[in-house]
Design an enzyme around this catalytic site. Structure first.
Site, PDB file in Angstrom:
ATOM      1  N   ASN A   9      40.421  32.370  43.525  1.00 25.62           N
ATOM      2  CA  ASN A   9      41.773  32.059  43.992  1.00 25.62           C
ATOM      3  C   ASN A   9      41.641  31.216  45.262  1.00 25.62           C
ATOM      4  OD1 ASN A   9      44.404  32.052  44.898  1.00 25.62           O
ATOM      5  ND2 ASN A   9      44.462  34.233  45.421  1.00 25.62           N
ATOM      6  N   LYS A  11      43.927  29.819  46.907  1.00 23.62           N
ATOM      7  CA  LYS A  11      45.113  29.964  47.766  1.00 23.62           C
ATOM      8  C   LYS A  11      45.577  28.594  48.247  1.00 23.62           C
ATOM      9  CE  LYS A  11      43.507  34.510  49.014  1.00 23.62           C
ATOM     10  NZ  LYS A  11      43.592  35.633  49.915  1.00 23.62           N
ATOM     11  N   HIS A  96      50.205  38.454  43.195  1.00 23.42           N
ATOM     12  CA  HIS A  96      49.240  38.571  44.295  1.00 23.42           C
ATOM     13  C   HIS A  96      49.942  39.216  45.490  1.00 23.42           C
ATOM     14  CE1 HIS A  96      46.488  37.539  47.501  1.00 23.42           C
ATOM     15  NE2 HIS A  96      45.568  37.392  46.567  1.00 23.42           N
ATOM     16  N   GLU A  98      49.929  38.600  48.522  1.00 19.13           N
ATOM     17  CA  GLU A  98      50.546  37.658  49.468  1.00 19.13           C
ATOM     18  C   GLU A  98      51.913  37.222  48.967  1.00 19.13           C
ATOM     19  OE1 GLU A  98      47.199  35.018  49.651  1.00 19.13           O
ATOM     20  OE2 GLU A  98      46.072  36.557  50.711  1.00 19.13           O
ATOM     21  N   GLU A 168      43.454  44.780  43.799  1.00 15.35           N
ATOM     22  CA  GLU A 168      43.153  44.192  45.099  1.00 15.35           C
ATOM     23  C   GLU A 168      43.788  45.039  46.204  1.00 15.35           C
ATOM     24  OE1 GLU A 168      42.175  39.753  44.663  1.00 15.35           O
ATOM     25  OE2 GLU A 168      44.330  39.927  44.931  1.00 15.35           O
ATOM     26  N   GLY A 174      40.819  39.306  52.545  1.00 18.52           N
ATOM     27  CA  GLY A 174      40.634  38.379  53.660  1.00 18.52           C
ATOM     28  C   GLY A 174      40.268  39.055  54.966  1.00 18.52           C
ATOM     29  N   SER A 214      37.571  40.715  49.680  1.00 20.28           N
ATOM     30  CA  SER A 214      36.319  40.463  50.415  1.00 20.28           C
ATOM     31  C   SER A 214      35.080  40.664  49.538  1.00 20.28           C
ATOM     32  CB  SER A 214      36.253  41.318  51.678  1.00 20.28           C
ATOM     33  OG  SER A 214      37.345  41.019  52.523  1.00 20.28           O
TER      34      SER A 214
HETATM   35  C1  PEP Z   1      42.412  37.405  47.094  1.00 23.26           C
HETATM   36  O1  PEP Z   1      43.275  37.073  47.884  1.00 23.26           O
HETATM   37  O2  PEP Z   1      42.662  37.393  45.874  1.00 23.26           O
HETATM   38  C2  PEP Z   1      41.116  37.822  47.629  1.00 23.26           C
HETATM   39  C3  PEP Z   1      40.416  38.654  46.927  1.00 23.26           C
HETATM   40  O3  PEP Z   1      40.762  37.310  48.848  1.00 23.26           O
HETATM   41  P1  PEP Z   1      39.375  37.562  49.639  1.00 23.26           P
HETATM   42  O4  PEP Z   1      38.268  37.501  48.638  1.00 23.26           O
HETATM   43  O5  PEP Z   1      39.302  36.440  50.639  1.00 23.26           O
HETATM   44  O6  PEP Z   1      39.495  38.901  50.285  1.00 23.26           O
END
Ligand code: PEP
Length: 251
Positions: A9, A11, A96, A98, A168, A174, A214
Site C-alpha cells: 500500500n 498510500k 483502511h 486511515e 491491521e 506506521g 510495521s
Molecule cells: C498500512 O497502512 O497498510 C500499513 C501496514 O502500514 P505500515 O506497514 O507502514 O505500518
C-alpha cells in the site's frame, strides 16, 4: 486453496515518475521469487494507468487504495469501481484504518463499496483492526469480529473467493511497533472462526488473511510462519522494492 499474498500500500507517496520507477524495480526483483506468493501493488489513483503498463505480463497485480460508493455520476473527486477495473486493477483496498479514521468510512459505507467493487469485477482487500484504546480495553476480538461480520455477512458464499481480509491493528500502522506473531495469530484465527460460523469450514480455510502494521523484512518470517497468517499488507516497507521483495521472500 488458500493464496499467499504480499500487497504494498503506497498510500499518498511518490510522484508518478517515482511510482513508475518503483513498479519497474518490483517487477524486476519479483522474477527471483518462487511462484507460491502473489504480489500486489496499490499506488495512488494518479499512478494506476502508467503502473498498469509496467505490470503488464509480470506476476505483480494492481490494486487501488479505495473506490467510490456509487456506480457513476455527479460525485466530484471520486473514482468508480468500473473505472478501476477498466484500467487493469484486479483489487481495491477498502476500509483502511486511515480512511475509517480521517474520511469517516463507516461499516455501512464499506458494505456498499464492497458490493459495488465485486459487482464490477474487482477483488477486495478489506481492512479490519482495533485502535490502541480498544486493545487496552480488551476489546480487540470484539472490534475485529464486528468489523468483519458487518461486511462479510452481507455477502454471498461465492463472493468470498474475491475477498482478502487484512488484519491491521491501528496501533501498529506506521508506528514501527508490530503485533507479536502470537498477537496477530490469535486475531487471524478469530477472523477465520467468524467466517466459519456463517460460511463453513472450507470457506474459512480458503480465505487469505493478511497481517499489516510495521511488517518488514526483519519480522515477516516470524509472522508468516503462523498458520493463519497468509501474507502481509505492507505500508512503509513497500516503498523500497528491495524490502518489499524481501518480505515476500520470507515465506
Ligand atoms: C498500512 O497502512 O497498510 C500499513 C501496514 O502500514 P505500515 O506497514 O507502514 O505500518
Amino acid at each position: 486453496m488458500r493464496k499467499y499474498i504480499v500487497a504494498g500500500n503506497w498510500k499518498m507517496n511518490t510522484t508518478v515518475p517515482e511510482g513508475v520507477q518503483l513498479a519497474k524495480e518490483v517487477v524486476e526483483k519479483a522474477k527471483e521469487l518462487p511462484a507460491n506468493v502473489k504480489l500486489v501493488v496499490a499506488p495512488p489513483f494518479t499512478h494506476l494507468a502508467p503502473v498498469a503498463e509496467v505490470l503488464k505480463g509480470s506476476k505483480v497485480a494492481l490494486s487501488a487504495q479505495n473506490c467510490a460508493d456509487h456506480v457513476k455520476g455527479a460525485y466530484t473527486g471520486e473514482v468508480a469501481p468500473a473505472m478501476l477495473a477498466s484500467l487493469g486493477c484486479e483489487y481495491t483496498i477498502l476500509g483502511h484504518s486511515e480512511r475509517r479514521q480521517y474520511y469517516g468510512e463507516t461499516d455501512e459505507k464499506l458494505v456498499v463499496k464492497t458490493r459495488l467493487a465485486l459487482d464490477h469485477g474487482l477483488k477486495v482487500i478489506l481492512c479490519v483492526g482495533e485502535s490502541l484504546d480498544e486493545r487496552k480495553a480488551g476489546k480487540h476480538f470484539q472490534v475485529v469480529t464486528e468489523q468483519t461480520k458487518a461486511v462479510l455477512y452481507t455477502l454471498n458464499p461465492e463472493d468470498l473467493a474475491n475477498i482478502v481480509i487484512a488484519y491491521e491493528p491501528v496501533w501498529a500502522i506506521g508506528t514501527g511497533e508490530t503485533a507479536t506473531a502470537a498477537q496477530a495469530e490469535e486475531i487471524h484465527a478469530c477472523i477465520r472462526n467468524v467466517i466459519e460460523e456463517k460460511f463453513g469450514a472450507a470457506a474459512a480455510d480458503d480465505m487469505t488473511i493478511l497481517y499489516g502494521g510495521s511488517c518488514k523484512p526483519s519480522n515477516a518470517k516470524e509472522l508468516f510462519a503462523e498458520k493463519d497468517i497468509d501474507g502481509g499488507l505492507i505500508g512503509g516497507a513497500a516503498l523500497k522494492a528491495e524490502d518489499f521483495i524481501a518480505i515476500a521472500a520470507s515465506f
